[in-house]
Design a protein around this motif. Structure first.
Motif, mmCIF file in Angstrom:
data_model
loop_
_atom_site.group_PDB
_atom_site.id
_atom_site.type_symbol
_atom_site.label_atom_id
_atom_site.label_comp_id
_atom_site.label_asym_id
_atom_site.label_seq_id
_atom_site.Cartn_x
_atom_site.Cartn_y
_atom_site.Cartn_z
ATOM 1 N N SER A 1 30.993 32.376 -17.261
ATOM 2 C CA SER A 1 29.763 31.950 -17.047
ATOM 3 C C SER A 1 29.607 30.435 -16.229
ATOM 4 O O SER A 1 28.823 30.762 -15.893
ATOM 5 C CB SER A 1 31.103 30.784 -18.206
ATOM 6 O OG SER A 1 31.961 30.713 -17.811
ATOM 7 N N VAL B 1 26.822 32.202 -13.274
ATOM 8 C CA VAL B 1 25.414 32.360 -14.949
ATOM 9 C C VAL B 1 25.865 30.543 -14.267
ATOM 10 O O VAL B 1 24.125 30.222 -14.204
ATOM 11 C CB VAL B 1 25.861 32.787 -16.095
ATOM 12 C CG1 VAL B 1 24.370 32.272 -16.435
ATOM 13 C CG2 VAL B 1 26.144 34.194 -15.697
ATOM 14 N N ARG B 2 26.395 29.627 -14.349
ATOM 15 C CA ARG B 2 25.572 28.434 -14.128
ATOM 16 C C ARG B 2 24.947 28.221 -12.092
ATOM 17 O O ARG B 2 24.108 27.458 -12.702
ATOM 18 C CB ARG B 2 27.094 27.453 -14.572
ATOM 19 C CG ARG B 2 26.508 25.807 -15.278
ATOM 20 C CD ARG B 2 26.915 25.495 -16.034
ATOM 21 N NE ARG B 2 28.176 25.097 -15.133
ATOM 22 C CZ ARG B 2 29.758 25.253 -15.518
ATOM 23 N NH1 ARG B 2 29.747 26.427 -16.196
ATOM 24 N NH2 ARG B 2 30.688 25.512 -14.804
ATOM 25 N N ARG C 1 21.791 30.509 -11.375
ATOM 26 C CA ARG C 1 20.708 29.518 -12.198
ATOM 27 C C ARG C 1 21.041 28.352 -11.712
ATOM 28 O O ARG C 1 19.153 28.007 -11.149
ATOM 29 C CB ARG C 1 21.087 28.956 -13.888
ATOM 30 C CG ARG C 1 19.828 28.170 -14.229
ATOM 31 C CD ARG C 1 19.480 27.810 -15.595
ATOM 32 N NE ARG C 1 20.571 28.756 -16.932
ATOM 33 C CZ ARG C 1 20.248 29.530 -17.705
ATOM 34 N NH1 ARG C 1 18.944 29.829 -18.155
ATOM 35 N NH2 ARG C 1 21.057 30.201 -18.141
ATOM 36 N N LYS C 2 21.217 27.853 -11.352
ATOM 37 C CA LYS C 2 20.811 25.618 -10.861
ATOM 38 C C LYS C 2 20.475 26.236 -9.371
ATOM 39 O O LYS C 2 19.371 25.638 -8.420
ATOM 40 C CB LYS C 2 22.088 26.275 -10.351
ATOM 41 C CG LYS C 2 22.203 24.316 -9.324
ATOM 42 C CD LYS C 2 23.333 23.350 -9.261
ATOM 43 C CE LYS C 2 22.747 22.468 -8.450
ATOM 44 N NZ LYS C 2 25.019 21.443 -8.202
ATOM 45 N N CYS D 1 16.723 30.671 -12.165
ATOM 46 C CA CYS D 1 17.400 31.837 -13.654
ATOM 47 C C CYS D 1 18.280 32.937 -13.550
ATOM 48 O O CYS D 1 19.486 32.156 -12.426
ATOM 49 C CB CYS D 1 16.474 33.219 -12.820
ATOM 50 S SG CYS D 1 16.399 33.860 -11.458
ATOM 51 N N THR D 2 18.976 33.186 -14.550
ATOM 52 C CA THR D 2 20.269 34.093 -14.267
ATOM 53 C C THR D 2 20.068 34.949 -13.882
ATOM 54 O O THR D 2 18.998 35.420 -13.501
ATOM 55 C CB THR D 2 20.163 33.816 -16.013
ATOM 56 O OG1 THR D 2 19.622 35.290 -16.572
ATOM 57 C CG2 THR D 2 20.115 33.344 -17.543
ATOM 58 N N PRO D 3 21.607 35.501 -13.622
ATOM 59 C CA PRO D 3 21.550 37.137 -12.632
ATOM 60 C C PRO D 3 20.991 38.464 -13.836
ATOM 61 O O PRO D 3 20.598 39.454 -13.007
ATOM 62 C CB PRO D 3 22.657 37.062 -12.918
ATOM 63 C CG PRO D 3 24.144 35.686 -12.812
ATOM 64 C CD PRO D 3 22.798 35.646 -14.078
ATOM 65 N N SER D 4 21.329 38.631 -15.056
ATOM 66 C CA SER D 4 20.678 39.502 -15.940
ATOM 67 C C SER D 4 18.379 38.908 -15.787
ATOM 68 O O SER D 4 17.800 40.103 -15.645
ATOM 69 C CB SER D 4 21.218 39.657 -17.113
ATOM 70 O OG SER D 4 20.427 37.841 -17.492
ATOM 71 N N GLU D 5 18.711 37.765 -15.559
ATOM 72 C CA GLU D 5 17.063 37.877 -15.223
ATOM 73 C C GLU D 5 16.135 38.085 -14.129
ATOM 74 O O GLU D 5 15.348 38.559 -14.062
ATOM 75 C CB GLU D 5 16.145 36.090 -15.610
ATOM 76 C CG GLU D 5 16.550 35.779 -17.082
ATOM 77 C CD GLU D 5 16.648 34.511 -17.509
ATOM 78 O OE1 GLU D 5 16.481 33.877 -19.242
ATOM 79 O OE2 GLU D 5 16.742 33.967 -15.677
ATOM 80 N N TYR D 6 17.541 37.583 -13.391
ATOM 81 C CA TYR D 6 16.470 38.177 -12.148
ATOM 82 C C TYR D 6 17.186 39.958 -11.769
ATOM 83 O O TYR D 6 15.592 40.211 -10.764
ATOM 84 C CB TYR D 6 18.126 37.675 -10.884
ATOM 85 C CG TYR D 6 17.543 38.011 -9.128
ATOM 86 C CD1 TYR D 6 16.309 37.251 -8.116
ATOM 87 C CD2 TYR D 6 18.492 39.020 -8.933
ATOM 88 C CE1 TYR D 6 16.017 37.782 -7.450
ATOM 89 C CE2 TYR D 6 18.001 39.426 -7.014
ATOM 90 C CZ TYR D 6 16.944 38.888 -6.306
ATOM 91 O OH TYR D 6 16.675 38.943 -5.712
#
Length: 292
Positions: A271, A274-275, A278-279, A283-288
């Motif tokens: 968690s 991911v935070r 994103r910062k 984007c999140t790792p999955s979105e990347y």
């Protein structure tokens, strides 16, 4: 200078090609983002700020560069940068090996212009703006346009503009001697390199502030103030930024689970990974990974 420390911060990116060592890159960063991690490369670099404002640190020197201005970084300089203000920034970076302008034989140009530049005895001013260096800025803008559109023969034009920049700076008395460095600054830089080398070697596990402070040595409070003054980041922010950059490379391998990547690069909790991701990456790792 300890070459192992210096080498640890050296950027490995190849800019341009062997026959035309000139690379150009456009970047956009959100407000407060860390634009450039502390690093160096043999090539010289021109940053042109298109929008917003960037605070650059070169060694122990701080320079604020606003939209419509540029900054010149000599090859070998340790540098970092941060987006300033509430709107973020957009900039264009041009990285080049100045050897591309070398004469085929040791002529007058090579002796009086190229060699002094490479030795930093006669180099461009740091901050370039329309008030003091309008002609230099005009050549930078034209190289930006050429790099973006790449018309036939643009390589010749870019080399021509670099030669003209040397002429403009020389004829207007704007060439600067940066061949000497202050001994205090050198000591500070060497201390920073020692800490960053340690982080890069052991980022995959938990690193305590005490470990880093002992490398110098300093108290933890002194160390945090020193590190922030030299990089513009706290030690934790730098470690997180470095870990995220390692994670970005691992995310290119589709068979690796994101949770495994998080632990491999030193994050103890998925968690938190991911935070932080994103910062830094917006984007999140999955979105990347989906973007890839």
């Amino acid at each position: 200078m300890d070459q192992s420390f210096r080498q640890s911060l050296k950027e490995s990116t190849v800019h341009g090609t062997e026959r035309f060592p000139f690379g150009a890159y456009s970047h956009h960063f959100s407000p407060g983002a860390h634009v450039v991690d502390s690093h160096w490369h043999n090539e010289a670099e021109i940053f042109y700020v298109v929008e917003g404002e960037v605070l650059f640190q070169i060694g122990s020197e701080y320079i604020s560069v606003r939209a419509g201005e540029a900054i010149f970084i000599d090859g070998g300089d340790l540098h970092t940068g941060h987006a300033q203000g509430i709107h973020g920034c957009r900039f264009y970076a041009m990285v080049f090996d100045f050897g591309m302008l070398a004469s085929s034989s040791y002529d007058h140009v090579q002796e009086s212009i190229i060699v002094p530049f490479q030795e930093r005895r006669a180099t461009f001013p740091r901050r370039i703006n329309s008030e003091t260096d309008g002609r230099l800025l005009g050549h930078i803008l034209e190289m930006k346009r050429l790099s973006e559109h790449k018309p036939d023969g643009y390589e010749v034009a870019i080399k021509g503009h670099l030669f003209l920049m040397l002429y403009e700076a020389s004829s207007s008395g704007r060439l600067v001697n940066r061949s000497r460095s202050d001994a205090v600054d050198i000591t500070k830089t060497e201390r920073l390199k020692k800490v960053i080398l340690y982080i890069q070697n052991y980022y995959h596990r938990s690193i305590k502030l005490r470990e880093l402070a002992d490398l110098i040595p300093m108290s933890e409070g002194q160390f945090c103030r020193f590190f922030k003054s030299m990089t513009g980041q706290t030690p934790v922010d730098y470690m997180n930024s470095y870990r995220v950059r390692q994670a970005v490379e691992l995310l290119r391998q589709p068979d690796q689970k994101i949770s495994d990547i998080a632990f491999d690069v030193g994050f103890g909790h998925i968690s938190y990974f991911v935070r932080v991701f994103r910062k830094i990456m917006n984007c999140t790792p999955s979105e990347y990974r989906k973007k890839l």
